[in-house]
Each structure stands twice: as structure tokens, then as C-alpha cells.
Design an enzyme around this catalytic site. Structure first.
Site, PDB file in Angstrom:
ATOM      1  N   ARG A 104       0.723  -1.196   0.345  1.00 27.16           N
ATOM      2  CA  ARG A 104       0.582   0.240  -0.084  1.00 27.16           C
ATOM      3  C   ARG A 104       0.962   0.810  -0.016  1.00 27.16           C
ATOM      4  O   ARG A 104       1.356   1.280   0.773  1.00 27.16           O
ATOM      5  CB  ARG A 104      -0.593   0.301   1.375  1.00 27.16           C
ATOM      6  CG  ARG A 104      -2.395  -1.272   1.290  1.00 27.16           C
ATOM      7  CD  ARG A 104      -3.251  -0.361   2.050  1.00 27.16           C
ATOM      8  NE  ARG A 104      -3.043  -0.325   3.376  1.00 27.16           N
ATOM      9  CZ  ARG A 104      -3.155   0.232   4.212  1.00 27.16           C
ATOM     10  NH1 ARG A 104      -4.655  -0.191   4.190  1.00 27.16           N
ATOM     11  NH2 ARG A 104      -2.864  -0.085   5.887  1.00 27.16           N
ATOM     12  N   THR A 108      -0.896   7.484  -0.378  1.00 25.39           N
ATOM     13  CA  THR A 108      -2.729   7.776  -0.790  1.00 25.39           C
ATOM     14  C   THR A 108      -3.715   6.065  -0.524  1.00 25.39           C
ATOM     15  O   THR A 108      -5.032   5.697  -1.000  1.00 25.39           O
ATOM     16  CB  THR A 108      -2.471   7.417  -2.552  1.00 25.39           C
ATOM     17  OG1 THR A 108      -1.413   5.988  -3.159  1.00 25.39           O
ATOM     18  CG2 THR A 108      -1.888   7.839  -3.012  1.00 25.39           C
ATOM     19  N   ASP A 200       0.041  -3.583  12.026  1.00 23.85           N
ATOM     20  CA  ASP A 200       0.741  -4.505  10.826  1.00 23.85           C
ATOM     21  C   ASP A 200       1.231  -5.649  10.446  1.00 23.85           C
ATOM     22  O   ASP A 200       2.295  -5.464  11.343  1.00 23.85           O
ATOM     23  CB  ASP A 200       2.284  -2.831  10.627  1.00 23.85           C
ATOM     24  CG  ASP A 200       2.086  -3.405   8.774  1.00 23.85           C
ATOM     25  OD1 ASP A 200       3.250  -4.771   8.431  1.00 23.85           O
ATOM     26  OD2 ASP A 200       2.322  -2.235   8.285  1.00 23.85           O
ATOM     27  N   ASP A 203       5.092  -6.890   9.487  1.00 28.77           N
ATOM     28  CA  ASP A 203       5.741  -6.386  10.065  1.00 28.77           C
ATOM     29  C   ASP A 203       5.789  -7.023  11.614  1.00 28.77           C
ATOM     30  O   ASP A 203       6.450  -7.953  11.879  1.00 28.77           O
ATOM     31  CB  ASP A 203       5.849  -4.753  10.620  1.00 28.77           C
ATOM     32  CG  ASP A 203       6.428  -3.787   9.774  1.00 28.77           C
ATOM     33  OD1 ASP A 203       7.200  -4.049   8.772  1.00 28.77           O
ATOM     34  OD2 ASP A 203       6.040  -2.627   9.891  1.00 28.77           O
TER      35      ASP A 203
HETATM   36  C1  PRP Z   1      -1.584  -4.931   4.431  1.00 26.87           C
HETATM   37  C2  PRP Z   1      -2.018  -6.071   4.797  1.00 26.87           C
HETATM   38  C3  PRP Z   1      -3.141  -6.174   3.607  1.00 26.87           C
HETATM   39  C4  PRP Z   1      -2.957  -4.358   2.888  1.00 26.87           C
HETATM   40  C5  PRP Z   1      -4.672  -4.015   3.564  1.00 26.87           C
HETATM   41  O1  PRP Z   1       0.023  -4.841   3.419  1.00 26.87           O
HETATM   42  O2  PRP Z   1      -1.382  -7.463   4.852  1.00 26.87           O
HETATM   43  O3  PRP Z   1      -2.183  -6.868   2.029  1.00 26.87           O
HETATM   44  O4  PRP Z   1      -2.172  -4.082   3.791  1.00 26.87           O
HETATM   45  O5  PRP Z   1      -4.958  -3.212   3.166  1.00 26.87           O
HETATM   46  P1  PRP Z   1      -5.616  -3.051   1.995  1.00 26.87           P
HETATM   47  O6  PRP Z   1      -6.853  -3.169   2.243  1.00 26.87           O
HETATM   48  O7  PRP Z   1      -6.307  -1.239   2.864  1.00 26.87           O
HETATM   49  O8  PRP Z   1      -5.740  -3.272   1.025  1.00 26.87           O
HETATM   50  P2  PRP Z   1       1.246  -3.544   3.274  1.00 26.87           P
HETATM   51  O9  PRP Z   1       0.438  -2.828   2.144  1.00 26.87           O
HETATM   52  O10 PRP Z   1       1.516  -3.174   4.650  1.00 26.87           O
HETATM   53  O11 PRP Z   1       2.529  -4.868   2.725  1.00 26.87           O
HETATM   54  P3  PRP Z   1       2.977  -5.466   3.700  1.00 26.87           P
HETATM   55  O12 PRP Z   1       2.423  -7.086   4.054  1.00 26.87           O
HETATM   56  O13 PRP Z   1       4.193  -5.725   2.458  1.00 26.87           O
HETATM   57  O14 PRP Z   1       3.860  -4.975   4.877  1.00 26.87           O
HETATM   58  N1  URA Z   2      -2.022  -3.315   6.966  1.00 25.84           N
HETATM   59  C1  URA Z   2      -2.120  -4.050   7.985  1.00 25.84           C
HETATM   60  O1  URA Z   2      -1.906  -4.800   8.336  1.00 25.84           O
HETATM   61  N2  URA Z   2      -2.457  -3.650   9.031  1.00 25.84           N
HETATM   62  C2  URA Z   2      -3.885  -2.549   8.658  1.00 25.84           C
HETATM   63  O2  URA Z   2      -4.590  -2.617   9.877  1.00 25.84           O
HETATM   64  C3  URA Z   2      -4.033  -2.659   7.640  1.00 25.84           C
HETATM   65  C4  URA Z   2      -3.655  -2.791   6.543  1.00 25.84           C
END
Ligand code: PRP
Ligand code: URA
Length: 209
Positions: A104, A108, A200, A203
Site C-alpha cells: 500500500r 494514498t 501491521d 511487520d
Molecule cells: C497490508 C495487508 C494487506 C493490506 C491491507 O499489506 O497485509 O495486504 O495492507 O490493506 P488494504 O485492504 O487497505 O489494501 P502492506 O501493504 O502493509 O504490505 P506488507 O504485507 O508487505 O507489509
Molecule cells: N495492513 C495491516 O497490516 N494492518 C492494518 O490494520 C491495515 C493494513
């Protein structure tokens, strides 16, 4: 309209509560996500069709049941979706695994694609998309769209914690895709994080913060 399956078995709620706590470290977080994924897998695969098979037990002949030829693919959204793969593979060891990389944009909150590698016969498979967090729904919707563009017509979304906003977006953009979640939380904060959520997920799984 797709169906929202809330899988709130007591053992799943118990494990999710431990995951949510900020005191829980990566090792336990990963282990619990793995265990919950296996348990949720029972519900996600509950309606798979069976076929008869004639077998001989040590005591005699019987017509028993096996999962019919339907092939499965698990497609985690990187990174956090990876944490749900092993649990599902424990349940369905012959499933194929594809990967869709999305992150993400921090300002945005829109997903950006950086990777896609799928089984060559993905269009013939029942696809279970995994991502623990369904927040705005943008990442899941884009991943599902990528699968549909490659011919998939039988897709389920398995998450852990969902926000009402994410559920609404998936149901609007992909009314044919059922959503399986262990919890529906309250709202998204200004950074589009789920509240109360669990923080997160990527993480916490990989210990990157
Ligand atoms: C997080 C999560 C989803 C997304 C959810 O990933 O694992 O993929 O955000 O958010 P959304 O429904 O608003 O799209 P992130 O983009 O943080 O990537 P990561 O898993 O690599 O940390
Ligand atoms: N991605 C995450 O990992 N946690 C949230 O709460 C939203 C997006």
C-alpha cells in the site's frame, strides 16, 4: 452478493486475542496465524464436492468418500498473506501456491503491484486468496482482479481481521467472491489501519519493526 463467513469458533477467537495483544512477539504471532489458518481452512473447504471410492478395509469392502478432482491453489498477497499458507498446506498438501506482491502506498493507501507468479493452470483451480488484513479492501480487490484477468472464476478470500469498509468494497467489486474472516472490527483510522485490529500484520509476522 457474496457471502461473508464469520468463522468465530472459540479456539479461533482465543488465538486471535493473543495475536492482537501488543505483548505478543513475532514467533508466537506466526505460530498462532498458522494454527488459525488451518482451522479456518476447514470452513473455507467445507463445501468441496466428494466422490465415491470403493476400498477394502482390513474388515471388508466399503464405498467411501474422497474430495472430487477439484484442484486448489492458494494465493497469498505478499507479504502478510504468506503467514496463512502453511496452515492451509497442512490441510491440503497437494495445493499449488501462487504469489501476488502488493504494497500500500503510505499516502494514498492504494495498492501497488510488484510481483505475480501463478500456477500455469490457475484458471482451472479453486483459488483461495490469503491476506490477514482486509482494511480498505484495495489490495484484495486488485489481487482478485489480477486472477480474473488470468481466467480464474472460482475465487475465495480468506482473511483474519476485516474492516466494514473492506468487506463492502470486495462485495461491490467482486460479488462472486465469498469472504471468510475470523473477526469484523470497528473502523479504519486516518492511516487506513484497522481499529482495534492487530497493527501491521507483515511487520508482526516478520519482525520488521
Ligand atoms: C497490508 C495487508 C494487506 C493490506 C491491507 O499489506 O497485509 O495486504 O495492507 O490493506 P488494504 O485492504 O487497505 O489494501 P502492506 O501493504 O502493509 O504490505 P506488507 O504485507 O508487505 O507489509
Ligand atoms: N495492513 C495491516 O497490516 N494492518 C492494518 O490494520 C491495515 C493494513
Amino acid at each position: 452478493m457474496s457471502t461473508l463467513h464469520l468463522i468465530d469458533h472459540p479456539m479461533i477467537q482465543h488465538k486471535l486475542t493473543i495475536m492482537r495483544s501488543k505483548e505478543t512477539g513475532s514467533k508466537d504471532f506466526r505460530q498462532l496465524l498458522n494454527e488459525i489458518s488451518l482451522l479456518m481452512g476447514y470452513e473455507v473447504t467445507r463445501d468441496l464436492p466428494l466422490e465415491d471410492e470403493e476400498i477394502e478395509t482390513p474388515m471388508g469392502h466399503m464405498v467411501a468418500h474422497k474430495v472430487a478432482g477439484r484442484k486448489l491453489a492458494i494465493v497469498p498477497i505478499l507479504r502478510a498473506g504468506l503467514g496463512m499458507v502453511d496452515g492451509l498446506l497442512t490441510l491440503v498438501p497437494v495445493a499449488r501456491v501462487g504469489h501476488i506482491g502488493l504494497y500500500r502506498n503510505e499516502e494514498t493507501h492504494k495498492p501497488v503491484v510488484y510481483y505475480c507468479k501463478l500456477p500455469s493452470d490457475i484458471q482451472d483451480r479453486l483459488v483461495i486468496v490469503t491476506d490477514p488484513m482486509l482494511a480498505t479492501g484495495g489490495s484484495s480487490c486488485d489481487a482478485i482482479q489480477m486472477l480474473k484477468e488470468r481466467g480464474c472464476s472460482n475465487i475465495r478470500l480468506m482473511c483474519l481481521v476485516a474492516a466494514p469498509e473492506g468487506i463492502a468494497l470486495v462485495q461491490k467489486e467482486h460479488p462472486d467472491v465469498d469472504i471468510y474472516t475470523a473477526a469484523v472490527d470497528e473502523y479504519l483510522n486516518k492511516d487506513a489501519y484497522i481499529v482495534p485490529g492487530l497493527g501491521d500484520a507483515g511487520d508482526r509476522i516478520f519482525g520488521t519493526k
